[in-house]
Design a protein around this motif. Sequence first.
Motif, PDB file in Angstrom:
ATOM      1  N   LYS A  87       3.103  -1.556   4.177  1.00  0.00           N
ATOM      2  CA  LYS A  87       4.016  -1.223   3.158  1.00  0.00           C
ATOM      3  C   LYS A  87       3.553  -1.260   1.877  1.00  0.00           C
ATOM      4  CE  LYS A  87       8.222  -0.014   1.621  1.00  0.00           C
ATOM      5  NZ  LYS A  87       8.545   1.316   1.810  1.00  0.00           N
ATOM      6  N   ALA A  88       2.717  -2.143   1.312  1.00  0.00           N
ATOM      7  CA  ALA A  88       2.077  -2.155   0.055  1.00  0.00           C
ATOM      8  C   ALA A  88       1.228  -1.222  -0.096  1.00  0.00           C
ATOM      9  CB  ALA A  88       1.507  -3.562  -0.271  1.00  0.00           C
ATOM     10  N   ASP A  89       0.377  -0.876   0.765  1.00  0.00           N
ATOM     11  CA  ASP A  89      -0.746   0.230   0.778  1.00  0.00           C
ATOM     12  C   ASP A  89      -0.017   1.460   0.778  1.00  0.00           C
ATOM     13  OD1 ASP A  89      -2.801  -1.764   1.041  1.00  0.00           O
ATOM     14  OD2 ASP A  89      -3.066  -1.402   3.117  1.00  0.00           O
ATOM     15  N   TYR A  90       1.265   1.923   1.390  1.00  0.00           N
ATOM     16  CA  TYR A  90       1.809   3.141   1.158  1.00  0.00           C
ATOM     17  C   TYR A  90       2.305   3.399  -0.044  1.00  0.00           C
ATOM     18  CZ  TYR A  90       5.239   6.752   2.539  1.00  0.00           C
ATOM     19  OH  TYR A  90       5.841   7.984   2.571  1.00  0.00           O
ATOM     20  N   ASP A  91       3.006   2.364  -0.888  1.00  0.00           N
ATOM     21  CA  ASP A  91       3.533   2.742  -2.202  1.00  0.00           C
ATOM     22  C   ASP A  91       3.138   1.906  -3.318  1.00  0.00           C
ATOM     23  OD1 ASP A  91       4.645   0.392  -1.601  1.00  0.00           O
ATOM     24  OD2 ASP A  91       6.831   1.561  -1.307  1.00  0.00           O
ATOM     25  N   PHE A  92       1.948   1.036  -3.118  1.00  0.00           N
ATOM     26  CA  PHE A  92       1.478   0.471  -4.290  1.00  0.00           C
ATOM     27  C   PHE A  92       2.312  -0.512  -4.715  1.00  0.00           C
ATOM     28  CE2 PHE A  92      -1.022   4.361  -4.053  1.00  0.00           C
ATOM     29  CZ  PHE A  92      -2.201   3.918  -3.679  1.00  0.00           C
ATOM     30  N   ASN A  93       3.584  -1.007  -3.837  1.00  0.00           N
ATOM     31  CA  ASN A  93       4.353  -2.106  -4.469  1.00  0.00           C
ATOM     32  C   ASN A  93       4.007  -3.093  -3.481  1.00  0.00           C
ATOM     33  OD1 ASN A  93       6.516  -3.450  -4.897  1.00  0.00           O
ATOM     34  ND2 ASN A  93       8.067  -1.954  -4.087  1.00  0.00           N
ATOM     35  N   TYR A  94       3.628  -4.295  -4.235  1.00  0.00           N
ATOM     36  CA  TYR A  94       3.488  -5.496  -3.576  1.00  0.00           C
ATOM     37  C   TYR A  94       4.677  -6.503  -3.472  1.00  0.00           C
ATOM     38  CZ  TYR A  94      -1.194  -3.518  -4.178  1.00  0.00           C
ATOM     39  OH  TYR A  94      -2.250  -2.779  -4.210  1.00  0.00           O
ATOM     40  N   THR A  95       5.668  -5.934  -3.564  1.00  0.00           N
ATOM     41  CA  THR A  95       7.120  -6.950  -3.244  1.00  0.00           C
ATOM     42  C   THR A  95       7.037  -7.278  -1.873  1.00  0.00           C
ATOM     43  OG1 THR A  95       8.122  -5.708  -5.021  1.00  0.00           O
ATOM     44  CG2 THR A  95       9.579  -6.981  -3.484  1.00  0.00           C
ATOM     45  N   PRO A  96       6.551  -6.544  -0.834  1.00  0.00           N
ATOM     46  CA  PRO A  96       6.641  -6.954   0.687  1.00  0.00           C
ATOM     47  C   PRO A  96       5.830  -8.351   0.845  1.00  0.00           C
ATOM     48  CG  PRO A  96       6.549  -4.764   0.669  1.00  0.00           C
ATOM     49  CD  PRO A  96       6.197  -4.984  -0.915  1.00  0.00           C
ATOM     50  N   TYR A  97       4.724  -8.618   0.202  1.00  0.00           N
ATOM     51  CA  TYR A  97       3.907  -9.756   0.296  1.00  0.00           C
ATOM     52  C   TYR A  97       5.036 -10.890  -0.080  1.00  0.00           C
ATOM     53  CZ  TYR A  97      -0.568  -7.426   0.845  1.00  0.00           C
ATOM     54  OH  TYR A  97      -1.601  -6.805   1.321  1.00  0.00           O
TER      55      TYR A  97
END
Length: 132
Positions: A87-97
């Motif tokens: 998910k983070a690689d897809y939209d550059f949002n690191y909230t899933p971590y």
Amino acid sequence: MIALTLSYTAYVAEVFRAGLNSVHPAQRNAARALGLDERQTLRHVVLPQAVRNVLPPLLNDFIALQKDTALVAVLGPLEALRAAQIKADYDFNYTPYLGAALLFIAVTIPLTRFADRLQRRAARRTWAEAGR
């Protein structure tokens, strides 16, 4: 997966070996003096004490295994950390971590508290037996 299985099998075997060796030899001798054979001594005297001694380390090993293998899975067969990475690689949002970390914390902390409670209870028993 095979490496983790073999590694943790060795750890668990060592914990059980240490638990069996932690029972004082006088306990075995007393059981033998009462007329118990080796199998009865192991079953009725040694194993109950050894199991009480190995529960906290086994819970610690389980918690470590859980951390090592990311057992908390989301999105089908994908692990929580892998799903967060995708998910983070897809939209550059690191909230899933953060979500994956919260899942690990939600499972690990209660298990750690349970292990601590067992360890305190074992320590109280040891102090009570030493005071007699």
